[in-house]
Write a protein that holds these residues in place. Structure first.
Motif, mmCIF file in Angstrom:
data_model
loop_
_atom_site.group_PDB
_atom_site.id
_atom_site.type_symbol
_atom_site.label_atom_id
_atom_site.label_comp_id
_atom_site.label_asym_id
_atom_site.label_seq_id
_atom_site.Cartn_x
_atom_site.Cartn_y
_atom_site.Cartn_z
ATOM 1 N N TYR A 12 0.837 -1.220 0.000
ATOM 2 C CA TYR A 12 0.000 0.000 0.000
ATOM 3 C C TYR A 12 0.865 1.262 0.000
ATOM 4 N N LEU A 13 1.833 1.323 0.902
ATOM 5 C CA LEU A 13 2.745 2.470 0.954
ATOM 6 C C LEU A 13 3.801 2.370 -0.150
ATOM 7 N N PHE A 33 7.230 -9.766 -3.612
ATOM 8 C CA PHE A 33 7.450 -11.090 -3.031
ATOM 9 C C PHE A 33 6.408 -12.098 -3.546
ATOM 10 N N GLU A 34 5.132 -11.862 -3.261
ATOM 11 C CA GLU A 34 4.100 -12.812 -3.716
ATOM 12 C C GLU A 34 3.212 -12.237 -4.810
ATOM 13 N N ARG A 35 3.057 -10.898 -4.812
ATOM 14 C CA ARG A 35 2.169 -10.268 -5.804
ATOM 15 C C ARG A 35 3.013 -9.687 -6.927
ATOM 16 N N LEU A 46 12.046 -10.493 -4.279
ATOM 17 C CA LEU A 46 12.919 -10.582 -3.110
ATOM 18 C C LEU A 46 12.164 -11.107 -1.904
ATOM 19 N N ASP A 47 12.812 -12.073 -1.231
ATOM 20 C CA ASP A 47 12.367 -12.475 0.098
ATOM 21 C C ASP A 47 13.367 -11.861 1.071
ATOM 22 N N VAL A 48 12.916 -10.931 1.899
ATOM 23 C CA VAL A 48 13.859 -10.201 2.767
ATOM 24 C C VAL A 48 14.545 -11.100 3.794
ATOM 25 N N THR A 67 9.802 -0.945 3.479
ATOM 26 C CA THR A 67 8.390 -1.022 3.907
ATOM 27 C C THR A 67 7.935 -2.465 4.097
ATOM 28 N N TYR A 69 6.875 -6.016 5.131
ATOM 29 C CA TYR A 69 6.643 -6.574 6.463
ATOM 30 C C TYR A 69 5.515 -7.594 6.371
ATOM 31 N N TYR A 123 2.837 -8.735 16.860
ATOM 32 C CA TYR A 123 3.251 -7.875 15.742
ATOM 33 C C TYR A 123 4.056 -6.682 16.278
ATOM 34 N N LYS A 127 8.032 -5.617 15.582
ATOM 35 C CA LYS A 127 8.454 -4.334 15.021
ATOM 36 C C LYS A 127 9.375 -3.589 16.003
ATOM 37 N N SER A 147 0.945 5.475 11.676
ATOM 38 C CA SER A 147 -0.346 4.973 12.160
ATOM 39 C C SER A 147 -1.135 4.403 10.975
ATOM 40 N N ILE A 149 -2.831 3.805 7.668
ATOM 41 C CA ILE A 149 -2.579 4.486 6.390
ATOM 42 C C ILE A 149 -3.832 4.356 5.525
HETATM 43 N N1 LIG Z 1 -0.860 -0.082 6.769
HETATM 44 C C1 LIG Z 1 -0.911 0.526 7.937
HETATM 45 O O1 LIG Z 1 -1.987 1.016 8.340
HETATM 46 C C2 LIG Z 1 0.355 0.672 8.766
HETATM 47 C C3 LIG Z 1 0.263 1.229 10.046
HETATM 48 C C4 LIG Z 1 1.443 1.407 10.800
HETATM 49 C C5 LIG Z 1 2.665 1.005 10.262
HETATM 50 N N2 LIG Z 1 2.720 0.446 9.026
HETATM 51 C C6 LIG Z 1 4.033 0.027 8.507
HETATM 52 O O2 LIG Z 1 4.184 0.537 7.199
HETATM 53 C C7 LIG Z 1 4.883 -0.391 6.374
HETATM 54 C C8 LIG Z 1 4.141 -0.592 5.060
HETATM 55 O O3 LIG Z 1 2.817 -1.040 5.315
HETATM 56 P P1 LIG Z 1 1.807 -1.373 4.107
HETATM 57 O O4 LIG Z 1 0.428 -1.281 4.654
HETATM 58 O O5 LIG Z 1 2.182 -0.589 2.901
HETATM 59 O O6 LIG Z 1 2.136 -2.911 3.852
HETATM 60 P P2 LIG Z 1 1.455 -3.937 2.813
HETATM 61 O O7 LIG Z 1 0.516 -3.239 1.897
HETATM 62 O O8 LIG Z 1 0.942 -5.112 3.584
HETATM 63 O O9 LIG Z 1 2.725 -4.396 2.001
HETATM 64 C C9 LIG Z 1 3.729 -5.138 2.616
HETATM 65 C C10 LIG Z 1 4.643 -5.671 1.540
HETATM 66 O O10 LIG Z 1 5.610 -6.538 2.132
HETATM 67 C C11 LIG Z 1 5.936 -7.512 1.175
HETATM 68 N N3 LIG Z 1 6.455 -8.710 1.841
HETATM 69 C C12 LIG Z 1 5.800 -9.539 2.702
HETATM 70 N N4 LIG Z 1 6.615 -10.553 3.065
HETATM 71 C C13 LIG Z 1 7.801 -10.343 2.429
HETATM 72 C C14 LIG Z 1 9.048 -11.051 2.390
HETATM 73 N N5 LIG Z 1 9.252 -12.173 3.084
HETATM 74 N N6 LIG Z 1 10.037 -10.536 1.610
HETATM 75 C C15 LIG Z 1 9.845 -9.403 0.907
HETATM 76 N N7 LIG Z 1 8.700 -8.699 0.884
HETATM 77 C C16 LIG Z 1 7.690 -9.176 1.644
HETATM 78 C C17 LIG Z 1 4.660 -7.802 0.406
HETATM 79 O O11 LIG Z 1 5.038 -8.157 -0.914
HETATM 80 P P3 LIG Z 1 4.015 -8.894 -1.968
HETATM 81 O O12 LIG Z 1 2.813 -8.019 -1.988
HETATM 82 O O13 LIG Z 1 4.721 -8.900 -3.254
HETATM 83 O O14 LIG Z 1 3.759 -10.226 -1.411
HETATM 84 C C18 LIG Z 1 3.913 -6.458 0.478
HETATM 85 O O15 LIG Z 1 3.988 -5.760 -0.745
HETATM 86 C C19 LIG Z 1 5.067 -1.645 7.219
HETATM 87 O O16 LIG Z 1 6.410 -1.733 7.638
HETATM 88 C C20 LIG Z 1 4.143 -1.486 8.410
HETATM 89 O O17 LIG Z 1 4.665 -2.055 9.591
HETATM 90 C C21 LIG Z 1 1.599 0.264 8.267
#
Ligand SMILES: NC(=O)c1ccc[n+]([C@@H]2O[C@H](COP(=O)([O-])OP(=O)(O)OC[C@H]3O[C@@H](n4cnc5c(N)ncnc54)[C@H](OP(=O)(O)O)[C@@H]3O)[C@@H](O)[C@H]2O)c1
Length: 260
Positions: A12-13, A33-35, A46-48, A67, A69, A123, A127, A147, A149
């Motif tokens: 998303y970010l 990674f998966e999408r 990449l798998d981190v 980003t 996670y 979780y 973090k 917070s 997003i």
């Molecule tokens: N969303 C929120 O409301 C929120 C709130 C507070 C903090 N945050 C922080 O903001 C950051 C970004 O959040 P987001 O909502 O944008 O996340 P997201 O949409 O869930 O995206 C997370 C990404 O991580 C990738 N991923 C998962 N497992 C992986 C692995 N083993 N190796 C490499 N990539 C991997 C996924 O890749 P694929 O899609 O390709 O599988 C996905 O694109 C995170 O660090 C989170 O902790 C988010």
């Protein structure tokens, strides 16, 4: 041209960062990674958790925004070991690491950067440990705590919840941030020397119930729920330090949705 690596580029970010970085003069490489990615540009799978692959992905870039996670099964390895691998590989590069409001207990809110993390769920614990490891390896890295997003190009988890869910907590408070504000703030931070935790969240604190209504849920069909001790009640963030440092506005949800 400076080169930037965005991990989780399909997230998303991550998607917003990938879209916005070129207009700030960055040449972007992004990981998935998966999408599989749908847009153009330079993508690497990449798998981190795989240290060697992380080193290869970082090769030749000047800066990294981490980003990627996971929440749920396998989160410790992705969030802790994965973040450590990214930090190790980022030696000599600018690193912005994404973290969360859920590193805090949630018993009082308006947390500042020097408040001690004390997470209540697994979780949050993963973090918080990721932050510790990244900071130990790369003291110059910025640890961006944010917070909920919202506001992305496609409906994200918060918009979907507001559309599909019925029960929302009236006593869980958050500081939601618009994804474009967050992405711009991170891109601005890449050019600044800001070390350690930085709170980058929206100006308004709202309950999850009120947030759902602001995102379009009809209050008449909603049920008010109350939080439980295993959940973080009030993890609102005080982002005044980021506001002083950055030109990017960190708008509150009322302002954003009033102008939408
Ligand atoms: N969303 C929120 O409301 C929120 C709130 C507070 C903090 N945050 C922080 O903001 C950051 C970004 O959040 P987001 O909502 O944008 O996340 P997201 O949409 O869930 O995206 C997370 C990404 O991580 C990738 N991923 C998962 N497992 C992986 C692995 N083993 N190796 C490499 N990539 C991997 C996924 O890749 P694929 O899609 O390709 O599988 C996905 O694109 C995170 O660090 C989170 O902790 C988010």
């Amino acid at each position: 041209m400076q080169r930037l690596l965005v991990t989780g580029g399909c997230g998303y970010l991550g998607r917003e960062l990938v879209a916005r970085a070129p207009s700030r003069g960055w040449e972007v490489r992004a990981t998935w990674f998966e999408r599989p990615p749908q847009g153009e540009g330079e993508w690497v799978r990449l798998d981190v958790r795989a240290g060697g692959a992380v080193r290869a992905a970082v090769e030749g870039v000047d800066a990294v925004v981490h980003t990627a996670y996971r929440q749920g099964e396998g989160e410790w390895r992705v969030n802790v070991d994965g973040s450590e691998a990214v930090a190790r590989a980022s030696e000599g590069r600018r690193l912005v690491h994404l973290s969360t409001d859920l590193v805090f207990r949630g018993d009082r809110g308006r947390y500042r950067e020097d408040d001690e993390p004390d997470p209540v769920n697994s979780y949050g614990r993963s973090k918080a440990e990721a932050e510790r490891r990244v900071a130990a390896l790369r003291p110059n890295a910025t640890l961006v705590r944010t917070s909920l997003i919202y506001g992305g190009r496609k409906p994200g988890p918060q918009e979907r919840l507001a559309r599909d869910n019925k029960r929302f907590f009236v006593d869980e408070l958050r500081s939601p941030v618009h994804v474009a504000d967050l992405a711009d703030a991170i891109l601005e931070l890449l050019l600044l020397d800001v070390r350690g935790p930085l709170h980058v969240a929206g100006a308004d604190d709202v309950s999850r119930f009120d947030f759902a209504v602001l995102l379009g849920a009809d209050p008449a069909r909603l049920e008010a729920a109350h939080t439980t001790p295993d959940r973080a009640r009030d993890v609102t963030l005080d982002s005044s330090r980021a506001r002083d440092l950055l030109r990017t506005p960190l708008r509150g949800v009322h302002e954003v949705l009033a102008t939408a």
